[in-house]
Each structure stands twice: as structure tokens, then as C-alpha cells.
Write a protein that holds these residues in place. Structure first.
Motif, PDB file in Angstrom:
ATOM      1  N   ALA A 348      76.667 -53.593  71.955  1.00 15.64           N
ATOM      2  CA  ALA A 348      76.304 -52.387  72.703  1.00 15.64           C
ATOM      3  C   ALA A 348      76.892 -52.420  74.104  1.00 15.64           C
ATOM      4  N   PHE A 352      79.598 -49.803  75.922  1.00 11.50           N
ATOM      5  CA  PHE A 352      79.392 -49.098  77.190  1.00 11.50           C
ATOM      6  C   PHE A 352      80.524 -49.387  78.166  1.00 11.50           C
ATOM      7  N   ASN A 355      83.666 -47.482  77.187  1.00 11.89           N
ATOM      8  CA  ASN A 355      83.585 -46.076  77.588  1.00 11.89           C
ATOM      9  C   ASN A 355      83.821 -45.933  79.088  1.00 11.89           C
ATOM     10  N   PHE A 386      78.613 -38.282  83.574  1.00  8.86           N
ATOM     11  CA  PHE A 386      78.391 -37.547  82.337  1.00  8.86           C
ATOM     12  C   PHE A 386      78.309 -36.047  82.635  1.00  8.86           C
ATOM     13  N   LEU A 394      73.103 -37.133  75.007  1.00 11.06           N
ATOM     14  CA  LEU A 394      73.669 -38.463  74.888  1.00 11.06           C
ATOM     15  C   LEU A 394      72.692 -39.386  74.158  1.00 11.06           C
ATOM     16  N   GLY A 395      73.218 -40.180  73.252  1.00 11.42           N
ATOM     17  CA  GLY A 395      72.389 -41.019  72.406  1.00 11.42           C
ATOM     18  C   GLY A 395      72.208 -40.445  71.023  1.00 11.42           C
ATOM     19  N   THR A 400      80.570 -36.351  72.094  1.00 10.33           N
ATOM     20  CA  THR A 400      81.714 -36.945  72.768  1.00 10.33           C
ATOM     21  C   THR A 400      82.354 -35.918  73.679  1.00 10.33           C
ATOM     22  N   PHE A 419      77.915 -44.291  71.545  1.00 10.27           N
ATOM     23  CA  PHE A 419      76.673 -44.393  72.292  1.00 10.27           C
ATOM     24  C   PHE A 419      75.469 -44.357  71.360  1.00 10.27           C
ATOM     25  N   ALA A 422      75.273 -47.858  69.864  1.00 10.00           N
ATOM     26  CA  ALA A 422      74.878 -48.819  70.899  1.00 10.00           C
ATOM     27  C   ALA A 422      73.399 -48.659  71.252  1.00 10.00           C
ATOM     28  N   LYS A 423      72.951 -47.440  71.424  1.00  6.20           N
ATOM     29  CA  LYS A 423      71.545 -47.199  71.755  1.00  6.20           C
ATOM     30  C   LYS A 423      70.639 -47.664  70.619  1.00  6.20           C
ATOM     31  N   PHE A 435      70.366 -43.123  80.225  1.00  6.36           N
ATOM     32  CA  PHE A 435      71.667 -42.637  80.681  1.00  6.36           C
ATOM     33  C   PHE A 435      71.442 -41.667  81.839  1.00  6.36           C
ATOM     34  N   VAL A 445      74.500 -46.555  82.871  1.00  9.85           N
ATOM     35  CA  VAL A 445      73.767 -46.834  81.635  1.00  9.85           C
ATOM     36  C   VAL A 445      72.904 -48.060  81.889  1.00  9.85           C
TER      37      VAL A 445
END
Length: 475
Positions: A348, A352, A355, A386, A394-395, A400, A419, A422-423, A435, A445
Motif C-alpha cells: 500500500a 501511494f 502515485n 487531489f 477516493l478509495g 483516477t 488507491f 491500497a486502502k 486522504f 495520505v
């Protein structure tokens, strides 16, 4: 503290790029760019039609004999028998477990629309309260068929509603005069039916589409975790291999020692001694592999907070266009805690950082903070942050805002799963993920854990009378 790792790694597959078809495989698996929804079985279609046949039969009998209304029994039961006959024919022609093709399922649903329209024509048309049932086939198509088939079937249901408004037999009533509502009432009814078919089918379509996309995203998460579990299983495989190799290696060691004992001085003696030394080296390696988990190598079982953040930025540590740094902060009188090596956390954090590298102007900072109650890891960049419309979603999967690949440092255009995966991975370890945009600019993040959730247990000191190998040190 800046990391100056000697190696530079090329951008590898991120979390939204697992070892399965992704960018190219997405087009191969779903040519229309959308995940494939579940198809209908033949048995499902025939079962629904049997339910419709039973309901239509009971309704005609109740209306005709219970309410004594003038129902045209012969044509009504002829249409109902046609549905039953089709079901019998389909059941005999193919297995009920077979999946229907899109065209086949569309043909079944189109027949149901036309058969129901025929019954409605015989019993009052659109002013028949049961004309509301035309929404059902449209919703079924929206949940299980591609968009093109769904649109065609919805248009068929809408056309049937309009036609039943223009031409239909009188609604069965007890009055001598047929029930004939005003034209505006008929228009209102047909408009309501058309809107009901359109909006209900649209709701069902979007709900089914979101469910299919979420299923694909979760499947990708499971693929990532399965890959990590296979890597973790290599440790157990190595221990098993070491156990199996122990006996033949012991035999080889004994034979090598015997050869060294009887070999004359010279080249043969040196070769025999070399065999003995190498056999001993192999035994040491196997001994390390077969250690129990609580005696395992610290490097592989646990890691410091600094190691965590350093490993997450390692692929980008020597980038000339962006500076990537890792810091650890906490109470001055307490050393940083060690945590268990969790593949989910490393994956994860790497996602991040990947990104952040694509959007940062010149600097990325990965900070690990700790106190008596919690451990916090934060990834911060100095990019544009963001976008507001992205931040609120997000999440979630398939979110994207990546531009063209040539404008990104990594050259990667993901599916919007990074994301989300990862989340999901971090939450599996007990983390709370947040986020946000920094007031001074840039994206932030943050992952927070209770300290006892991921902190590794302190290493147990060996008994003072024994050395590290379990040999009595007092002898």
C-alpha cells in the motif's frame, strides 16, 4: 532523513497492476470497456416464465369466475399455453444449467414482453392495472444483459405500452358500457408506464454495473493477496526442503570426513577437506532455514519504522527529477518501535509513493510518527493535490485522474484501482486511512494504527546458561 539506497529499481507492477491481465487484459476480457456481468441460466428464464404462467392463470380464473367479469377465456388461455409450451420445448432442447447467450436471453425476454402485451390487449390495454408488469422484463434485461440488448428490450416494452394505448379490447367490467377513460387519462397512464420502464431499467443497469465493477476490484485485491501468500509460503517450503535434505547431507558429510581421513597428502587431501568444509556450510544454511518462527531472522520477520518507509521509497530514491525522503519521529527518550513485516503495508505504501511520484513537482516526504498509543505513516507531496471531484470518491474502485502516459514519470496509466486496493489492504491490518489536501498545497495520505495492532513483540533473550545455539555456555 534522506535515503541513499545504492540500487535503483525500475517502476514495477503496482497494486493495480498485479500479475494478471490489466491494461491489455482489460480490453481482451471486456472489449466494450466494461466488466462482464453475470449471465442468465436457461433454468432461471424458464423458472421465471413458469411463475408468470401460474400467476396469469390464477388471475384469469379469479377475474372470470370469482368476479364474474367477461374475460375472453379462449384467447387468454391460448397465450398462457403458448408460454407453457415454449418452456417445455426449451427444457427438452437444452440443459437447464446451461448459460444463455446474450441473444438467446434477449429472445426469451422479448417473447415474455410480447406474450404479456397480448394478454393486456385482450383485457383492456394500458388501462389494465397489470400493465405495470411490463417493467419486469426490462429490469431483468438491465441487470443481466449488455447495454445494446437492454435498450432494444426497453424500446420494445415502451412500444408495447404505446400500442396498447392506441388499440386494445375493452377492459372487462360489470357495467354494460365499456370503461373508456378520457384521452388525457390514457396519455398520463402511458407516460407513467414509459417513465417507469426507462427509469427503473436505468437504476437497475447502474446498480448492476457498479456491482460488477466492485466484484472485479475485489477480485484484483484477492489476486494481490494470493500472490503475497504464495511468497510467504516459500518460507515454509524452504523449511520443508531443508528437513528433507538433512539426511542425505549428513551422509555426504560423513563420507567426506572419512575420505579426508584416509586420503594421502596432496591434491586429493585438499579436495576432501574442501568437501567437508562445504558440507558444513550447507548444514549451517539448512539450520537457519529450519529455525522456528520465534527464532527466525529478524530481518525477515520484523522491521523498524525507518525500514518500512525506506522500503516504500526505494524504487524512486535516486530520481533526478524529484526528491524522495523518509523520516521517523517520536519521543526523544524512546527508540522507534519495530513492527511485523506485513506485505499489505509495504504494498500500500509503495502504491501511494508511486502515485505521488507522478504528480509531485519536486519533493515527496514519507513520515512515520509514533507515540505510546499509535503509529502514523504519512505520504505527502508538493503537487497540485487531489481534485475536489476525485477526493470525495477516493478509495472507491475505478477512480483516477491520471493524464496521458507520456506526461507521467512512471509512464503508467492505471485502471483506478491502486488507491482502492491500497486502502483495502491497509484496513485489513487495522489501519484508518485518510486522504486530504494540504493547506499549503499537495496531497496527503495518512494511515493510522493502534500501536499494539502492528508492533512486533520484543525479542526474547536466550537463557543466560545457554548460548544462541542452545549449548551450555558454562561447560
Amino acid at each position: 532523513m534522506a535515503l541513499t539506497d545504492p540500487g535503483t529499481a525500475a517502476p514495477g507492477p503496482g497494486l493495480d497492476r498485479p500479475g494478471r491481465p490489466t491494461a491489455q487484459g482489460w480490453d481482451a476480457l471486456w472489449p466494450n470497456g466494461l466488466p462482464r456481468r453475470g449471465r442468465l441460466r436457461i433454468r432461471t428464464l424458464t423458472t421465471l416464465r413458469w411463475v408468470a404462467v401460474a400467476g396469469q392463470t390464477i388471475t384469469v380464473l379469479i377475474v372470470g369466475f370469482g368476479l364474474n367479469l367477461p374475460v375472453p377465456f379462449a384467447p387468454c388461455f391460448a397465450l398462457i399455453a403458448l408460454s407453457a409450451w415454449l418452456n417445455v420445448l426449451v427444457s427438452l432442447a437444452s440443459s437447464g444449467q446451461r448459460m444463455a447467450t446474450d441473444s438467446e436471453a434477449s429472445a426469451h425476454i422479448a417473447f415474455d414482453i410480447l406474450q404479456l402485451s397480448g394478454l393486456l390487449y385482450l383485457t383492456g390495454g394500458v388501462i389494465n392495472p397489470f400493465s405495470l408488469l411490463l417493467i419486469g422484463p426490462a429490469v431483468l434485461a438491465a441487470t443481466a444483459l449488455p447495454l445494446r440488448h437492454t435498450i432494444l428490450l426497453c424500446l420494445l416494452a415502451i412500444a408495447a405500452s404505446v400500442a396498447l394505448t392506441v388499440q386494445a379490447m375493452p377492459l372487462p367490467t360489470l357495467d354494460a358500457e365499456p370503461f373508456n377513460p378520457p384521452i388525457m387519462t390514457r396519455i398520463g397512464i402511458v407516460v407513467a408506464r414509459v417513465l417507469g420502464i426507462s427509469f427503473t431499467a436505468a437504476y437497475a443497469w447502474f446498480a448492476a454495473q457498479e456491482g460488477a465493477r466492485m466484484e472485479l476490484a475485489l477480485d484484483t485485491v484477492h489476486t494481490v493477496l494470493a500472490r503475497e501468500q504464495r511468497l510467504s509460503a516459500l518460507g515454509a517450503l524452504a523449511a520443508a526442503a531443508a528437513h528433507e535434505l538433512g539426511t542425505p547431507l549428513a551422509t555426504m558429510s560423513i563420507v567426506a570426513k572419512e575420505m579426508a581421513r584416509v586420503a594421502p597428502e596432496g591434491q586429493m587431501k585438499e579436495d576432501a577437506d574442501l568437501l567437508v568444509a562445504q558440507a558444513e556450510r550447507c548444514r549451517d544454511i539448512l539450520r537457519r532455514l529450519t529455525k522456528s518462527p520465534d527464532q527466525a531472522d529478524v530481518v525477515h520477520e520484523r522491521m523498524s519504522l525507518l525500514q518500512v518507509v525506506q522500503e516504500s521509497i526505494a524504487p524512486h530514491a535516486r530520481r533526478p527529477d524529484v526528491r524522495v525522503e523518509a523520516l521517523v519521529s517520536g519521543p526523544l527518550d524512546e527508540p522507534p518501535p519495530e513492527i511485523w513485516r506485513l506485505p499489505e503495508v509495504l504494498h500500500a505504501l509503495t502504491a501511494f509513493v508511486d502515485n505521488a511520484v507522478d504528480f509531485a513537482k519536486s519533493e515527496i516526504l514519507v513520515t512515520a510518527r509514533f507515540d505510546a498509543k499509535q503509529i502514523i505513516i504519512e505520504v505527502r507531496d508538493d503537487g497540485p493535490g487531489f481534485a475536489p471531484e476525485v477526493l470525495v470518491k477516493l478509495g472507491e474502485p475505478y477512480v483516477t485522474s491520471r493524464p496521458a502516459p507520456e506526461s507521467l514519470r512512471s509512464g503508467h496509466v492505471g485502471m483506478g484501482l491502486g488507491f482502492f486496493i491500497a486502502k483495502t489492504l491497509l484496513e485489513r491490518t487495522g489501519a484508518a486511512v485518510d486522504f486530504r489536501n494540504d493547506r499549503r498545497g499537495g496531497a496527503v495520505v495518512t494511515a493510522r494504527w493502534r500501536r499494539d495492532a502492528i508492533e512486533a513483540e520484543p525479542e526474547r533473550e536466550p537463557f543466560s546458561g545457554l548460548d544462541a545455539e542452545g549449548v551450555d555456555a558454562t561447560e
